[in-house]
Every structure is written in structure tokens, then in C-alpha cells.
Design an enzyme around this catalytic site. Sequence first.
Site, PDB file in Angstrom:
ATOM      1  N   ASN A 116      -8.584 -33.937 -13.752  1.00 56.56           N
ATOM      2  CA  ASN A 116      -8.279 -32.717 -14.491  1.00 56.56           C
ATOM      3  C   ASN A 116      -7.586 -32.981 -15.821  1.00 56.56           C
ATOM      4  O   ASN A 116      -8.111 -32.645 -16.875  1.00 56.56           O
ATOM      5  CB  ASN A 116      -7.407 -31.779 -13.647  1.00 56.56           C
ATOM      6  CG  ASN A 116      -8.197 -30.985 -12.642  1.00 56.56           C
ATOM      7  OD1 ASN A 116      -9.413 -30.877 -12.747  1.00 56.56           O
ATOM      8  ND2 ASN A 116      -7.520 -30.437 -11.651  1.00 56.56           N
ATOM      9  N   GLU A 117      -6.360 -33.546 -15.735  1.00 60.93           N
ATOM     10  CA  GLU A 117      -5.578 -33.657 -16.954  1.00 60.93           C
ATOM     11  C   GLU A 117      -4.459 -34.680 -16.834  1.00 60.93           C
ATOM     12  O   GLU A 117      -4.033 -35.042 -15.733  1.00 60.93           O
ATOM     13  CB  GLU A 117      -4.967 -32.306 -17.347  1.00 60.93           C
ATOM     14  CG  GLU A 117      -3.757 -31.872 -16.534  1.00 60.93           C
ATOM     15  CD  GLU A 117      -4.082 -31.220 -15.214  1.00 60.93           C
ATOM     16  OE1 GLU A 117      -3.498 -31.681 -14.205  1.00 60.93           O
ATOM     17  OE2 GLU A 117      -4.882 -30.282 -15.171  1.00 60.93           O
TER      18      GLU A 117
ATOM     19  N   ASP B 236      -7.818 -27.625  -3.776  1.00 59.92           N
ATOM     20  CA  ASP B 236      -8.008 -28.509  -4.923  1.00 59.92           C
ATOM     21  C   ASP B 236      -7.081 -29.719  -4.858  1.00 59.92           C
ATOM     22  O   ASP B 236      -7.462 -30.823  -5.242  1.00 59.92           O
ATOM     23  CB  ASP B 236      -7.765 -27.735  -6.226  1.00 59.92           C
ATOM     24  CG  ASP B 236      -8.896 -26.762  -6.525  1.00 59.92           C
ATOM     25  OD1 ASP B 236      -9.951 -26.864  -5.881  1.00 59.92           O
ATOM     26  OD2 ASP B 236      -8.711 -25.901  -7.404  1.00 59.92           O
ATOM     27  N   GLY B 237      -5.847 -29.517  -4.377  1.00 56.78           N
ATOM     28  CA  GLY B 237      -4.911 -30.631  -4.267  1.00 56.78           C
ATOM     29  C   GLY B 237      -5.419 -31.717  -3.336  1.00 56.78           C
ATOM     30  O   GLY B 237      -5.256 -32.912  -3.605  1.00 56.78           O
TER      31      GLY B 237
ATOM     32  N   ASP C 125       7.505 -28.593 -25.906  1.00 54.78           N
ATOM     33  CA  ASP C 125       7.685 -28.925 -24.492  1.00 54.78           C
ATOM     34  C   ASP C 125       6.814 -30.086 -24.030  1.00 54.78           C
ATOM     35  O   ASP C 125       7.221 -30.878 -23.175  1.00 54.78           O
ATOM     36  CB  ASP C 125       7.384 -27.693 -23.627  1.00 54.78           C
ATOM     37  CG  ASP C 125       8.546 -26.714 -23.595  1.00 54.78           C
ATOM     38  OD1 ASP C 125       9.579 -27.000 -24.237  1.00 54.78           O
ATOM     39  OD2 ASP C 125       8.414 -25.665 -22.929  1.00 54.78           O
TER      40      ASP C 125
ATOM     41  N   ALA D  80      -7.840 -25.735 -15.151  1.00 57.01           N
ATOM     42  CA  ALA D  80      -6.631 -25.987 -14.371  1.00 57.01           C
ATOM     43  C   ALA D  80      -5.398 -25.657 -15.216  1.00 57.01           C
ATOM     44  O   ALA D  80      -5.309 -24.572 -15.786  1.00 57.01           O
ATOM     45  CB  ALA D  80      -6.638 -27.437 -13.877  1.00 57.01           C
ATOM     46  N   TYR D  81      -4.432 -26.570 -15.317  1.00 62.15           N
ATOM     47  CA  TYR D  81      -3.191 -26.329 -16.076  1.00 62.15           C
ATOM     48  C   TYR D  81      -3.495 -25.921 -17.516  1.00 62.15           C
ATOM     49  O   TYR D  81      -2.829 -25.071 -18.101  1.00 62.15           O
ATOM     50  CB  TYR D  81      -2.343 -27.607 -16.036  1.00 62.15           C
ATOM     51  CG  TYR D  81      -0.934 -27.475 -16.558  1.00 62.15           C
ATOM     52  CD1 TYR D  81      -0.378 -26.245 -16.890  1.00 62.15           C
ATOM     53  CD2 TYR D  81      -0.136 -28.612 -16.708  1.00 62.15           C
ATOM     54  CE1 TYR D  81       0.926 -26.153 -17.352  1.00 62.15           C
ATOM     55  CE2 TYR D  81       1.162 -28.518 -17.169  1.00 62.15           C
ATOM     56  CZ  TYR D  81       1.683 -27.284 -17.501  1.00 62.15           C
ATOM     57  OH  TYR D  81       2.961 -27.196 -17.959  1.00 62.15           O
ATOM     58  N   ASN D  82      -4.521 -26.529 -18.084  1.00 60.25           N
ATOM     59  CA  ASN D  82      -4.917 -26.208 -19.456  1.00 60.25           C
ATOM     60  C   ASN D  82      -5.151 -24.719 -19.660  1.00 60.25           C
ATOM     61  O   ASN D  82      -4.741 -24.139 -20.680  1.00 60.25           O
ATOM     62  CB  ASN D  82      -6.191 -26.990 -19.804  1.00 60.25           C
ATOM     63  CG  ASN D  82      -6.833 -26.529 -21.090  1.00 60.25           C
ATOM     64  OD1 ASN D  82      -6.390 -26.854 -22.172  1.00 60.25           O
ATOM     65  ND2 ASN D  82      -7.918 -25.766 -20.958  1.00 60.25           N
TER      66      ASN D  82
END
Length: 297
Positions: free
Chosen positions: A154-155, A80-81, A183, A195-197
Site C-alpha cells: 500500500n504505502e 486487509d490487515g 506532519d 488506503a491511508y492516502n
Amino acid sequence: MEAAVTSGSVPDIKLLVKKIPSISVNNTKETIMIKIVKIFGNNSDISQYTVELLREKLLNSDFNVVDSNNADLIISVGGDGTFLQTLRETDFNPKPLYVGIQCGHLGFLQEINIDEIDIFIENIKNMIYNIKKMSILRTIIETKSGINQFCALNETVIREKDLKALHVNLMINDSLVEKFFGDGIIVSTPVGSTAYNLSADGSIVYPTLDVLQITHLAPINSSSYRSLNNSIIVPSEMIICLIPESDYSSDILVSVDGYSTVVPCVKKIEIVSNSNHIKSLILEKYCFWTRIQEKFL
């Protein structure tokens, strides 16, 4: 003529179903003739090997493999990166099709496995594929010295530059939603919802829905600050605005698809859905829920 429903009676389900409008969430059947191909890889041995194997097979199938970004199809070989890096290096170009070949770890964005390369080439040669449009997130940061802009698939993640508590006012379309203390804040696209979400307890959003999601990172609720503990999903045409509070640090750590930079003296951050989309090539076997099960369950 509609059937009458009296108190205590059970309505005919067939009559109710007829009243519900159908909603199409299918990917488009649009296809293009693919002749010119660009391949991106990373520095891993498996990626480099696959790039050379793919190049040879494409040339043997009469495709033109080029080094420029002016191509009908752009192939990213890695995880993905690598796919996200490919988008950055091609400036999120809305014209070509993008597709990924999985040589990494998770590979949620990668459509093709290495052992499917021959089938993949045969399918694009015969135009047997679908096109999925993916929305792009644009982040506009106003500082004392000018404007910074970033794009993401993504975000976008907003945090205080030294990873201390972030103090911002969260607004949607000029309406104050909350005074956030915690944070950080994630704003994600439907594609980025997995993803991070997702690791921050955000919701999974079906990729064809035209929305944005706001997810809080460790919000702190006190007598002065009240934040929602659940993510917020809004239509993509709405403007998400974050304004740092004047009594606290306005030096912001901005992370877009994992690429991080510190932006000093921030006055305002606006996050919107870009008018352009990128187009992803997917095989006809693609199923979003199967992908979720394979990668996360």
C-alpha cells in the site's frame, strides 16, 4: 481523407474518435493450474472457523493444502490487515497467486466473501479467474550505521519519531521539488491509493496504472518552507528521495503498510517501485469502480 475543420464549425466526432489510440487496462487472462494451497488466518473466531471450513472443502475437491509457503495459491482469511501480514510472512513472493477471503471490517483487498467459497473453489478448479499484477513499494533507508530496506503493497509513511514536525527535502530523480515542513509524507502505490492516502485527501489511482503517488500530511507553508497542497503522481521508474535537514531530528518513524519502526540517524530515504510484482487472483465479476462504490460510498 480527413475532413477539414473551419473556424466555427463542429468536427465529425467519428473522425476524432478514430484518431484516439485505444488503451487497455484489463487484467491478464493468464491462468495456472492450481494444485497446492496454503491458508493464512488470524486469531479471530470467524477467521479460524473459515480456515477450517475452507481447508475441508479444498481437501474434498482434491487440492493439496500445505503448511509451507511453497504453494500455487496463498489464501488470506481475514481483513486487509491479514492480507498485508500474509504478504510480509511470505516475503512478497512473486511466484504464487494471492487471494483474500473477507472476514474483517473494510476488506478492500479481499476478493471472496464467505458465502462465495463454494463458487470460488469451483472456479479455481476449472481455471475460471483472472490475474491482477500489483506493484510493490521498496523503501531503502541509509543511516550512519548501514542500510535498512522495507517492502509494502500500500504505502510507506515517513514521520518524525516523536510525531513532531518533519523537516525534509523532497527530491525526484535528483531534482529538488520542495523543502517540506509538516506532519509527514505518504508514498503510495495505485493499490494503496485507496488506503491511508485516500484519508489524507490523496487521489484514487486506477490499479493498473504504473505510477507512484506522494501525498503530504498537514504541510505548513511559511516564508522558509513552501509545500504543495496537492498530491504528486509520478511514473513508477522515478526515484523519490527524502533527505532530513541537518538542523533538525534525523530519527525517523517509518510505517510500511501499518507496520511501524523507528530508524535513528537517517541520512537519506529512497522510495522506488520494485521490479517484481505480486499476482492477485480475482474472479471474473471483479470491477474496480463497483468495489469503490461498495466500500466507500
